[in-house]
Design a protein around this motif. Structure first.
Motif, PDB file in Angstrom:
ATOM      1  N   ASN A 200       0.823  -1.215   0.000  1.00 28.76           N
ATOM      2  CA  ASN A 200       0.000   0.000   0.000  1.00 28.76           C
ATOM      3  C   ASN A 200       0.856   1.264   0.000  1.00 28.76           C
ATOM      4  OD1 ASN A 200      -2.726  -0.795  -0.098  1.00 28.76           O
ATOM      5  ND2 ASN A 200      -2.590  -1.538   2.016  1.00 28.76           N
TER       6      ASN A 200
ATOM      7  N   HIS B 104     -10.723   4.195 -10.869  1.00 26.42           N
ATOM      8  CA  HIS B 104     -11.097   4.821  -9.595  1.00 26.42           C
ATOM      9  C   HIS B 104     -12.587   4.627  -9.318  1.00 26.42           C
ATOM     10  CE1 HIS B 104      -7.168   6.758  -9.890  1.00 26.42           C
ATOM     11  NE2 HIS B 104      -7.474   6.977 -11.156  1.00 26.42           N
TER      12      HIS B 104
ATOM     13  N   TRP C 193     -11.932  -5.819 -11.920  1.00 30.58           N
ATOM     14  CA  TRP C 193     -11.819  -4.494 -11.279  1.00 30.58           C
ATOM     15  C   TRP C 193     -12.257  -3.489 -12.347  1.00 30.58           C
ATOM     16  CZ3 TRP C 193      -6.498  -2.620  -8.859  1.00 30.58           C
ATOM     17  CH2 TRP C 193      -6.618  -1.296  -8.440  1.00 30.58           C
TER      18      TRP C 193
ATOM     19  N   THR D 203      -8.284   7.423   2.884  1.00 38.87           N
ATOM     20  CA  THR D 203      -8.993   6.864   1.728  1.00 38.87           C
ATOM     21  C   THR D 203     -10.483   7.177   1.825  1.00 38.87           C
ATOM     22  OG1 THR D 203      -9.653   4.719   2.677  1.00 38.87           O
ATOM     23  CG2 THR D 203      -7.432   4.866   1.749  1.00 38.87           C
TER      24      THR D 203
ATOM     25  N   THR E   9     -14.729   2.561  -1.715  1.00 39.49           N
ATOM     26  CA  THR E   9     -15.407   2.398  -3.001  1.00 39.49           C
ATOM     27  C   THR E   9     -16.031   1.017  -3.131  1.00 39.49           C
ATOM     28  OG1 THR E   9     -15.256   2.643  -5.381  1.00 39.49           O
ATOM     29  CG2 THR E   9     -13.299   1.778  -4.315  1.00 39.49           C
TER      30      THR E   9
ATOM     31  N   LEU F 250     -11.387  -1.857  -0.804  1.00 42.39           N
ATOM     32  CA  LEU F 250     -10.654  -0.981  -1.721  1.00 42.39           C
ATOM     33  C   LEU F 250     -11.104   0.451  -1.488  1.00 42.39           C
ATOM     34  CD1 LEU F 250      -8.647  -0.441  -4.022  1.00 42.39           C
ATOM     35  CD2 LEU F 250     -10.551  -0.582  -5.583  1.00 42.39           C
TER      36      LEU F 250
ATOM     37  N   ASP G 164     -10.275   4.651  -2.428  1.00 40.20           N
ATOM     38  CA  ASP G 164      -9.567   5.587  -3.300  1.00 40.20           C
ATOM     39  C   ASP G 164      -8.755   6.521  -2.424  1.00 40.20           C
ATOM     40  OD1 ASP G 164     -10.610   5.110  -6.083  1.00 40.20           O
ATOM     41  OD2 ASP G 164     -12.504   5.394  -5.013  1.00 40.20           O
ATOM     42  N   ARG G 165      -7.483   6.664  -2.735  1.00 38.75           N
ATOM     43  CA  ARG G 165      -6.693   7.719  -2.091  1.00 38.75           C
ATOM     44  C   ARG G 165      -6.623   8.836  -3.121  1.00 38.75           C
ATOM     45  NH1 ARG G 165      -1.389   6.493   1.422  1.00 38.75           N
ATOM     46  NH2 ARG G 165      -2.968   6.044   3.001  1.00 38.75           N
TER      47      ARG G 165
ATOM     48  N   SER H  50      -4.375  10.184  -8.201  1.00 39.98           N
ATOM     49  CA  SER H  50      -5.096   9.413  -7.180  1.00 39.98           C
ATOM     50  C   SER H  50      -4.676   7.946  -7.267  1.00 39.98           C
ATOM     51  CB  SER H  50      -6.604   9.509  -7.411  1.00 39.98           C
ATOM     52  OG  SER H  50      -7.011  10.854  -7.410  1.00 39.98           O
ATOM     53  N   THR H  51      -4.562   7.309  -6.090  1.00 37.39           N
ATOM     54  CA  THR H  51      -4.182   5.888  -6.075  1.00 37.39           C
ATOM     55  C   THR H  51      -5.212   5.098  -5.264  1.00 37.39           C
ATOM     56  OG1 THR H  51      -2.746   6.239  -4.200  1.00 37.39           O
ATOM     57  CG2 THR H  51      -1.720   6.355  -6.375  1.00 37.39           C
ATOM     58  N   TYR H  52      -4.824   3.894  -4.889  1.00 31.29           N
ATOM     59  CA  TYR H  52      -5.758   2.976  -4.220  1.00 31.29           C
ATOM     60  C   TYR H  52      -5.090   2.379  -2.995  1.00 31.29           C
ATOM     61  CZ  TYR H  52      -6.669   3.198  -9.184  1.00 31.29           C
ATOM     62  OH  TYR H  52      -6.831   3.648 -10.461  1.00 31.29           O
TER      63      TYR H  52
END
Ligand code: DGJ
Length: 318
Positions: free
Chosen positions: A25, A40, A53, A254, A257, A273, A275-276, A285-287
């Protein structure tokens, strides 16, 4: 040597060779081509041996992209499911939080999502699309306000009895409205209830654990993270418990989602999961993937982990 490497990658991708894996992460997520994963506000669905996904892309006129994996760690890009060209109404649109379920009666995959015109959030509509093949472009049906209600952040949930539900933020995000879908999942049949009127919740995701339904949601602070809360109910129609805090005050930076149910040969586990988001640049943006555990029938436990090890075959996540 190169041939052996390619063969190993193929065996992993097809699920023949599967040793589980570890997610780290905090960094950028890459697909098996080595490209950044753009998915996202995503949803997940398991079809055969594959977890899919499916999420927002927003690059080059693409709205919704599709990746698949047998181990939930290595993700293979499979194509774009919805683009600006999919329908005239999408020419000027923005699509958020796509979620897909499979309809056993019609044999179609049905996608529900949040529809707006570009960056103006005042349309506040739900939108629907379908496809016979989870990896092929979806046919766009329409955007609309369910029972005339505004509809922004949303999720989709298919129950074990085949009924499907759509849950979305209504009334300028003050309320969460729960709808039962029609048998073909292409429309709303009933506005079941409005949850926590005035509660200002968004980013909802639903799961079923044992005999209880759980709903996880964030507060409403735009792209900035806040405290996730959860509630549970014995019937999806309610009554629902009060909302309780879970995780830390920013949900480990986060916004929820989706929570994937990983049913393995040894146990069933849950994979969160989030979203960051990067509020300054959406594309940065990441996960974050984290295990969601239960300490008893109605108490989920959610803690920060730098690394998450997943054995999807056995259903073990730690
Ligand atoms: C938070 C929502 O959860 C996102 O999906 C997105 O709509 C942003 N707000 C927009 O500010």
């Amino acid at each position: 040597m190169k041939h052996i490497l390619v063969a190993v990658v193929l065996l992993i991708q097809t699920g023949i060779l599967q040793a589980g894996g570890t997610i780290k992460n905090g960094g950028v997520f890459y697909d098996t081509r080595g490209e950044v994963i753009n998915a996202h506000g995503a949803g997940f669905i398991k079809v055969g041996n594959y977890y899919y996904w499916i999420g927002e892309n927003r690059k080059n006129g693409v709205f919704v992209s599709c990746y698949r994996s047998t181990d939930l760690v290595n993700w293979e890009f499979r194509g774009d499911l919805l683009t600006r060209e999919s329908h005239p109404e999408l020419q000027n649109a923005n699509i958020e939080r796509p979620k897909v379920v499979y309809n056993d009666k019609t044999g179609k995959f049905v996608m529900w999502m949040h529809f707006e015109f570009r960056r103006d959030y005042s349309a506040a509509r739900a939108a629907v699309a379908w496809s016979d093949d989870i990896e092929k472009p979806f046919t766009y049906v329409k955007s609309f306000r369910p029972f005339e209600n505004m509809s922004r952040d949303c999720t989709l949930f298919k129950d074990t009895d085949g009924k499907a539900y759509f849950l979305s933020a209504a009334r300028e995000n003050y309320d969460l409205a729960l709808y039962e879908l029609t048998d073909d999942y292409l429309d709303t049949r009933e506005h079941i209830t409005t949850l926590w009127p005035g509660g200002h919740r968004e980013a909802p995701t639903l799961l079923k654990h044992g005999k209880y339904y759980f709903l996880f949601t964030s507060g409403c602070t735009g792209w900035n993270p806040n405290q996730m809360k959860y509630a549970y109910a014995e019937s999806i129609r309610g009554p629902w418990s009060e909302l309780k805090n879970i995780g830390d005050e920013t949900t480990f930076r986060t916004q929820p989602t989706y929570i994937v149910t990983v049913q393995g040969s040894e146990k069933t586990s849950y994979l969160y999961l989030g979203d960051r988001w990067d509020p300054k640049n959406y594309f940065n943006s990441t996960y974050i993937f984290l295990p969601l555990k239960f300490s008893d029938a109605v108490t989920p436990v959610f803690e920060w982990q730098e690394e998450v090890t997943i054995d999807a075959k056995k259903g073990i996540i730690h």
